[in-house]
Enzyme design. Sequence first.
Site, PDB file in Angstrom:
ATOM      1  N   ASN A   1       0.632  -0.858   0.443  1.00 28.12           N
ATOM      2  CA  ASN A   1       0.311   0.279  -0.120  1.00 28.12           C
ATOM      3  C   ASN A   1       0.862   1.058  -0.237  1.00 28.12           C
ATOM      4  O   ASN A   1       1.706   1.538   1.041  1.00 28.12           O
ATOM      5  CB  ASN A   1      -1.192   0.199   1.216  1.00 28.12           C
ATOM      6  CG  ASN A   1      -1.593   1.492   1.490  1.00 28.12           C
ATOM      7  OD1 ASN A   1      -1.987   1.966   0.251  1.00 28.12           O
ATOM      8  ND2 ASN A   1      -1.999   1.542   3.061  1.00 28.12           N
TER       9      ASN A   1
ATOM     10  N   LYS B   1      -0.002   4.027  -0.345  1.00 28.87           N
ATOM     11  CA  LYS B   1      -0.526   5.335   0.060  1.00 28.87           C
ATOM     12  C   LYS B   1      -0.322   6.482  -0.289  1.00 28.87           C
ATOM     13  O   LYS B   1       0.028   6.172  -1.772  1.00 28.87           O
ATOM     14  CB  LYS B   1      -0.156   5.292   1.840  1.00 28.87           C
ATOM     15  CG  LYS B   1       0.132   4.352   2.465  1.00 28.87           C
ATOM     16  CD  LYS B   1      -0.095   4.536   3.920  1.00 28.87           C
ATOM     17  CE  LYS B   1       0.603   3.086   4.483  1.00 28.87           C
ATOM     18  NZ  LYS B   1       0.626   3.580   6.289  1.00 28.87           N
TER      19      LYS B   1
ATOM     20  N   HIS C   1      -9.200   0.800   5.325  1.00 25.22           N
ATOM     21  CA  HIS C   1      -8.372   1.694   5.714  1.00 25.22           C
ATOM     22  C   HIS C   1      -8.264   2.155   7.052  1.00 25.22           C
ATOM     23  O   HIS C   1      -8.932   3.023   6.930  1.00 25.22           O
ATOM     24  CB  HIS C   1      -6.814   1.996   3.999  1.00 25.22           C
ATOM     25  CG  HIS C   1      -5.379   1.885   5.227  1.00 25.22           C
ATOM     26  ND1 HIS C   1      -4.812   2.740   6.259  1.00 25.22           N
ATOM     27  CD2 HIS C   1      -4.634   1.162   4.927  1.00 25.22           C
ATOM     28  CE1 HIS C   1      -4.427   2.871   6.304  1.00 25.22           C
ATOM     29  NE2 HIS C   1      -3.638   1.571   5.638  1.00 25.22           N
TER      30      HIS C   1
ATOM     31  N   GLU D   1      -6.690   4.902   7.622  1.00 28.56           N
ATOM     32  CA  GLU D   1      -6.935   6.184   7.273  1.00 28.56           C
ATOM     33  C   GLU D   1      -7.694   6.528   6.984  1.00 28.56           C
ATOM     34  O   GLU D   1      -8.168   8.212   6.892  1.00 28.56           O
ATOM     35  CB  GLU D   1      -5.713   6.174   6.753  1.00 28.56           C
ATOM     36  CG  GLU D   1      -3.816   5.773   7.489  1.00 28.56           C
ATOM     37  CD  GLU D   1      -2.529   5.656   6.818  1.00 28.56           C
ATOM     38  OE1 GLU D   1      -2.656   5.921   5.706  1.00 28.56           O
ATOM     39  OE2 GLU D   1      -2.253   5.128   7.105  1.00 28.56           O
TER      40      GLU D   1
ATOM     41  N   GLU E   1      -5.621  -5.138  10.920  1.00 31.46           N
ATOM     42  CA  GLU E   1      -4.325  -4.062  11.174  1.00 31.46           C
ATOM     43  C   GLU E   1      -4.270  -3.332  12.279  1.00 31.46           C
ATOM     44  O   GLU E   1      -5.117  -2.406  12.175  1.00 31.46           O
ATOM     45  CB  GLU E   1      -4.737  -2.903   9.787  1.00 31.46           C
ATOM     46  CG  GLU E   1      -4.409  -3.358   8.509  1.00 31.46           C
ATOM     47  CD  GLU E   1      -3.279  -2.242   7.646  1.00 31.46           C
ATOM     48  OE1 GLU E   1      -2.796  -3.343   7.282  1.00 31.46           O
ATOM     49  OE2 GLU E   1      -3.821  -1.364   7.152  1.00 31.46           O
TER      50      GLU E   1
ATOM     51  N   GLY F   1       2.648   2.172  10.558  1.00 30.24           N
ATOM     52  CA  GLY F   1       3.405   3.649  10.946  1.00 30.24           C
ATOM     53  C   GLY F   1       3.827   3.912  12.165  1.00 30.24           C
ATOM     54  O   GLY F   1       5.127   5.234  12.005  1.00 30.24           O
TER      55      GLY F   1
ATOM     56  N   SER G   1       3.455  -2.109  10.003  1.00 23.63           N
ATOM     57  CA  SER G   1       5.064  -2.280  10.082  1.00 23.63           C
ATOM     58  C   SER G   1       5.516  -3.559   9.790  1.00 23.63           C
ATOM     59  O   SER G   1       7.023  -3.434  10.702  1.00 23.63           O
ATOM     60  CB  SER G   1       5.306  -2.432  12.117  1.00 23.63           C
ATOM     61  OG  SER G   1       5.280  -0.512  12.053  1.00 23.63           O
TER      62      SER G   1
HETATM   63  C1  PEP Z   1      -0.663   0.186   5.774  1.00 26.52           C
HETATM   64  O1  PEP Z   1      -0.434   1.236   5.659  1.00 26.52           O
HETATM   65  O2  PEP Z   1      -1.734  -0.698   5.509  1.00 26.52           O
HETATM   66  C2  PEP Z   1       0.071  -0.445   6.651  1.00 26.52           C
HETATM   67  C3  PEP Z   1       0.254  -1.672   7.382  1.00 26.52           C
HETATM   68  O3  PEP Z   1       1.928   0.726   7.070  1.00 26.52           O
HETATM   69  P1  PEP Z   1       2.778  -0.174   7.511  1.00 26.52           P
HETATM   70  O4  PEP Z   1       3.379  -0.895   6.995  1.00 26.52           O
HETATM   71  O5  PEP Z   1       3.806   1.424   7.148  1.00 26.52           O
HETATM   72  O6  PEP Z   1       2.968   0.099   9.168  1.00 26.52           O
END
Ligand code: PEP
Length: 252
Positions: free
Chosen positions: A9, A11, A95, A97, A167, A173, A213
């Site tokens: 992803n 973003k 997601h 976000e 998630e 992040g 992460s």
């Molecule tokens: C994501 O945006 O779905 C995500 C898991 O980000 P990150 O790997 O940067 O934590």
Amino acid sequence: MRMPLIAGNWKMNKTVGEAVQLVEELKKLVADVKDVEIAVAPPFTALYPVAQALKGSNIKLAAQDVFWEDSGAYTGEISPVMLKDLGCQYVIVGHSERRQYFGETNETVNRKVKAVLRHGMRPIMCVGEKLEEREAGKTMEVVKDHVVGGLEGLSEEEMERVVIAYEPVWAIGTGRTATPQQAQEVHQFIRELLAEMFSKETAERVRIQYGGSIKPENIAGLMAQPDIDGGLVGGASLQAESFAKIVKFYER
Ligand code: PEP
């Protein structure tokens, strides 16, 4: 056997030039991968050039979001018809976000999941608790609410085409990953929930990705868990080398 799915992803990152360069590098690094499904989700502006660059490769195209109507007066939105036309096979929906900054709710997530399925693509539906919810012992309650609300009204056949991404918001992040055991506990809970909502057979077929992460250093431990069927990768998918190492988790 569920085929693992590792999706990147991106973003709100990468211009067209940067996006094409990234997939050109990635294609070479993962050309020999056979038993892992690979997908990248560039921003909308780079979907078309990335689709062209991916032709003939083993990397699939995903979008980061979608609107639920096919066309009409919805300024600024992108429809599932448009994404299908570009060659998208997956669409990330719900997601955290988008839930946090853009008012996404279980109801809008559910509409989007259905729109993606209606057009023959596969939704990657994200669910997960915030830190304060985990600390208050509400993880399973929140995850259940996301799963039940997002999947309302789906048939078993439709459910089998959905990918769920667990998630935990506190791990996105932040550099703080759930331990493989913490993730497995929630993945198992989701699979049991799917068995209740649909059937045991359907629950066994659905892929549940972990996200939060993920790095080359922690992917193997996560993938060793029985109910973790892949990863949704943010930051580490922005560089071809680190994403390729995650895709090749079986070499770690
Ligand atoms: C994501 O945006 O779905 C995500 C898991 O980000 P990150 O790997 O940067 O934590």
